[in-house]
Scaffold this active site. Sequence first.
Site, PDB file in Angstrom:
ATOM      1  N   GLU A   1     -40.299  38.441  13.592  1.00 24.95           N
ATOM      2  CA  GLU A   1     -39.424  38.252  12.437  1.00 24.95           C
ATOM      3  C   GLU A   1     -39.581  36.845  11.888  1.00 24.95           C
ATOM      4  O   GLU A   1     -39.521  35.865  12.629  1.00 24.95           O
ATOM      5  CB  GLU A   1     -37.967  38.495  12.843  1.00 24.95           C
TER       6      GLU A   1
ATOM      7  N   SER B   1     -34.589  36.332   7.457  1.00 25.45           N
ATOM      8  CA  SER B   1     -33.530  37.234   7.015  1.00 25.45           C
ATOM      9  C   SER B   1     -32.973  36.661   5.723  1.00 25.45           C
ATOM     10  O   SER B   1     -32.805  35.441   5.603  1.00 25.45           O
ATOM     11  CB  SER B   1     -32.407  37.329   8.052  1.00 25.45           C
TER      12      SER B   1
ATOM     13  N   GLN C   1     -34.765  26.034  10.647  1.00 25.01           N
ATOM     14  CA  GLN C   1     -34.977  26.953   9.522  1.00 25.01           C
ATOM     15  C   GLN C   1     -35.039  26.195   8.207  1.00 25.01           C
ATOM     16  O   GLN C   1     -34.413  25.144   8.056  1.00 25.01           O
ATOM     17  CB  GLN C   1     -33.816  27.961   9.418  1.00 25.01           C
TER      18      GLN C   1
ATOM     19  N   ASP D   1     -21.624  30.302  10.968  1.00 30.57           N
ATOM     20  CA  ASP D   1     -22.078  31.682  11.027  1.00 30.57           C
ATOM     21  C   ASP D   1     -21.954  32.228  12.434  1.00 30.57           C
ATOM     22  O   ASP D   1     -22.321  31.570  13.410  1.00 30.57           O
ATOM     23  CB  ASP D   1     -23.543  31.781  10.575  1.00 30.57           C
TER      24      ASP D   1
ATOM     25  N   ARG E   1     -28.154  27.993  19.138  1.00 32.25           N
ATOM     26  CA  ARG E   1     -27.673  29.352  19.393  1.00 32.25           C
ATOM     27  C   ARG E   1     -27.770  29.593  20.901  1.00 32.25           C
ATOM     28  O   ARG E   1     -28.816  29.948  21.425  1.00 32.25           O
ATOM     29  CB  ARG E   1     -28.506  30.373  18.605  1.00 32.25           C
TER      30      ARG E   1
ATOM     31  N   ASP F   1     -35.069  41.896   5.982  1.00 32.37           N
ATOM     32  CA  ASP F   1     -35.868  41.007   6.828  1.00 32.37           C
ATOM     33  C   ASP F   1     -37.353  41.160   6.505  1.00 32.37           C
ATOM     34  O   ASP F   1     -37.815  42.272   6.216  1.00 32.37           O
ATOM     35  CB  ASP F   1     -35.699  41.360   8.315  1.00 32.37           C
TER      36      ASP F   1
END
Length: 375
Positions: free
Chosen positions: A288, A291, A148, A74, A133, A275
């Site tokens: 957050e 998503s 996650q 991704d 990331r 989200d």
Amino acid sequence: MTDKKADLAGPGIGDYAELEKILPGDYNSLLDPRETQEAVTALKNYIEENLCKELNLIRVTVPLIVDVESGVNDYLDRDGSRTPVQFHISNDYDKNPIDAQVVQAATKWKRMALKQFGMEVGEGLYTDMHAVRKDYFLDHDHSAYVDQWDWELVITDEQRKLEYLTQVVEKLWKVLKGSEVHVQKIFPQLKDRYPDLPEKLTFLHAEDILDMYPDLPRKQRETEIVKKYKAVFIYGIGWTLKDGYPHELRAPDYDDWVVETQSKDGRPMHGLNGDILVWNPVTERRHELTSMGIRVNAETLKQQLELTGQLDFLKFPYHQAIINNRIPLSIGGGIGQSRTFMLILKKAHLGEVSVTVWPKVLKEICKKKNIHVLE
């Protein structure tokens, strides 16, 4: 007013002097480091068990690295600004080498895995996903290390509707809210200082939020919304709004953000994704959690790749599998583990619930603020 293009550039505050002002000055964790680890274990077990029950999922293994040629990694956005860590595996004296990437998310891999594991309609999988990331600004709720619960569920073409998306989001919220109740029974001191999550989410379209706050950039619009409602789901992230910008950039090849939908009162809207955002009472900021969305089909994949100028992606096996209907239609998402633990355990910083790297300046700020960052 904040520049809207800059607001789309990615997460993070971007300035440690600003972050020092944001982090609470009177912080005192409700759990010590050992209690925190015990609470993290309790939350993790509860959420995984109940996520499986609510969505009919099984746990599967997930890659940490993928072959560049697969096209399944991704890129998280559509402008190419968040690139994965890449390295060369010489293998057999470079006679059979592999160029590999560390995953940034397992979104595309999961959809391929639905077929690999023989999932039928109404069945799905979840993974305990770990990623890197490297292009994030490292602040209180963004780290280079990402954990996650990535999940994916097989659906029918008839379920590719806003109503079905809403039903799934409500099931996820039931699990997250239930985890808060569960851990507070074990550690009742978590109820002492800060308010609990609301029982239900408020659902809003990105287009509606722009109408409500036309003069504010995206992050400030979100802040105002979560201040008001405390927990919201924002539909339609990725579609270009009337001000000429999407609410936030979204990659063109997983969530469906182009399809036309309707609001409850019949107004035209766009997007089958969104989200979950909440108000964090410790940091007093938007937070957050996940998503997610109904994934692109052959038609909307082509539309979104054309809109973003990325039709060359159609050469990859993953994209060809969608175009030729070789993998199932699906809905899926990623729930931030450390983000969830941080919120429910009333923490000021991700580093209190997960171990990763932080710059020296940030660790010094946290030490002054009585925030125990794990080493």
